[in-house]
Motif scaffolding. Structure first.
Motif, mmCIF file in Angstrom:
data_model
loop_
_atom_site.group_PDB
_atom_site.id
_atom_site.type_symbol
_atom_site.label_atom_id
_atom_site.label_comp_id
_atom_site.label_asym_id
_atom_site.label_seq_id
_atom_site.Cartn_x
_atom_site.Cartn_y
_atom_site.Cartn_z
ATOM 1 N N HIS A 1 0.819 -1.216 0.000
ATOM 2 C CA HIS A 1 0.000 0.000 0.000
ATOM 3 C C HIS A 1 0.853 1.266 0.000
ATOM 4 N N ALA B 1 3.202 3.120 -2.090
ATOM 5 C CA ALA B 1 3.499 3.031 -3.526
ATOM 6 C C ALA B 1 4.986 3.130 -3.846
ATOM 7 N N VAL C 1 3.133 8.082 -1.684
ATOM 8 C CA VAL C 1 1.698 7.818 -1.793
ATOM 9 C C VAL C 1 1.325 6.632 -0.910
ATOM 10 N N ASN D 1 -1.843 4.223 -0.524
ATOM 11 C CA ASN D 1 -3.124 3.813 -1.103
ATOM 12 C C ASN D 1 -3.945 3.073 -0.057
ATOM 13 N N PRO E 1 -11.963 3.511 -1.920
ATOM 14 C CA PRO E 1 -10.504 3.648 -1.849
ATOM 15 C C PRO E 1 -10.105 5.111 -1.972
ATOM 16 N N TYR E 2 -9.017 5.473 -1.339
ATOM 17 C CA TYR E 2 -8.513 6.837 -1.460
ATOM 18 C C TYR E 2 -7.017 6.825 -1.241
ATOM 19 N N LEU E 3 -6.397 7.959 -1.433
ATOM 20 C CA LEU E 3 -4.961 8.043 -1.202
ATOM 21 C C LEU E 3 -4.632 9.213 -0.293
ATOM 22 N N ASN F 1 -8.886 4.554 -7.601
ATOM 23 C CA ASN F 1 -7.465 4.250 -7.510
ATOM 24 C C ASN F 1 -6.695 4.750 -8.718
#
Length: 223
Positions: A34, A36, A51, A53, A64-66, A176
């Motif tokens: 997760h 990145a 990032v 995730n 989902p979000y970042l 995503n």
């Protein structure tokens, strides 16, 4: 410890809910894939801010979000992971980001109590009276200050906390596949705000063990 420091910074600098790191019963949580930009071979980050995730199954909104983690947080996570490898653990993309060594939990994710209890003890030992969840309030408060200085739009920093906001489609909270330009825009905005979060002597940010429990900008926050 390195584990507590990494956990604290993931909450205070990335705005993560506690459940993202480990579900109530320890059956699920964030894994190394997760992150990145984490190179699992050398346990270093190829880019910061990194990032993060957050997948649908760990998101309270089921979307989902970042979000991001800055240089200080990435250094803490890297040091913690290197300690685990030095202790003999084999790390892979599916390894828990924050793990437990308890033989009773075969999934090796932390439970809610496994996250909050060490943080609470560290806070108490430093002479402060605040809850572990106040770390997430800290992220919110510092982002609001950055917003007042024109460094980040409200919709963007609220999306980093996993909130459903009006501009969610633009800032990628519900998908995503955020395009490269928007990802770069969001990463740059976080980088501009990072000086409000760092705790290693930056002029404009308090030490983490000196975070106020009163006087912060407060608005209703969804857990």
């Amino acid at each position: 410890t390195l584990k507590i420091r990494a956990t604290v910074l993931l909450i205070a600098h990335a705005g993560l809910r506690l459940r993202v790191l480990g579900e109530q019963d320890g059956t699920n949580g964030m894994v190394l894939s997760h992150l990145a930009e984490l190179d699992i071979e050398c346990l270093e980050f190829t880019q910061t801010p990194c990032v993060i995730n957050v997948p649908r199954e760990l998101s309270k909104t089921s979307r989902p979000y970042l979000t991001f983690l800055g240089e200080e947080g990435c250094a803490a996570v890297s040091a913690y992971l290197k300690q685990r490898r030095a202790d003999g653990e084999t790390l892979s993309p599916t390894s828990p980001l924050i793990h437990t060594t308890s033989a009773r939990n075969e999934n090796r994710f932390l439970t809610r109590n496994g996250i909050t209890t060490p943080i609470r003890k560290a806070i108490r030992s430093a002479g402060h009276n605040m809850r572990p969840y106040d770390l997430r309030h800290y992220f919110q408060s510092r982002m609001q200050i950055a917003e007042t200085r024109g460094l980040v739009p409200r919709a963007m920093h609220r999306s980093w906390m996993g909130h459903v906001v009006d501009m969610a489609a633009r800032y990628g909270i519900a998908r995503n596949n955020i395009d490269a330009d928007l990802l770069a825009e969001s990463r740059s905005a976080y980088a501009r705000c990072e000086r409000f979060l760092v705790s290693l002597g930056a002029n404009d940010a308090p030490q983490l063990d000196q975070m106020p429990t009163s006087g912060m900008i407060q608005e209703p926050i969804t857990r």
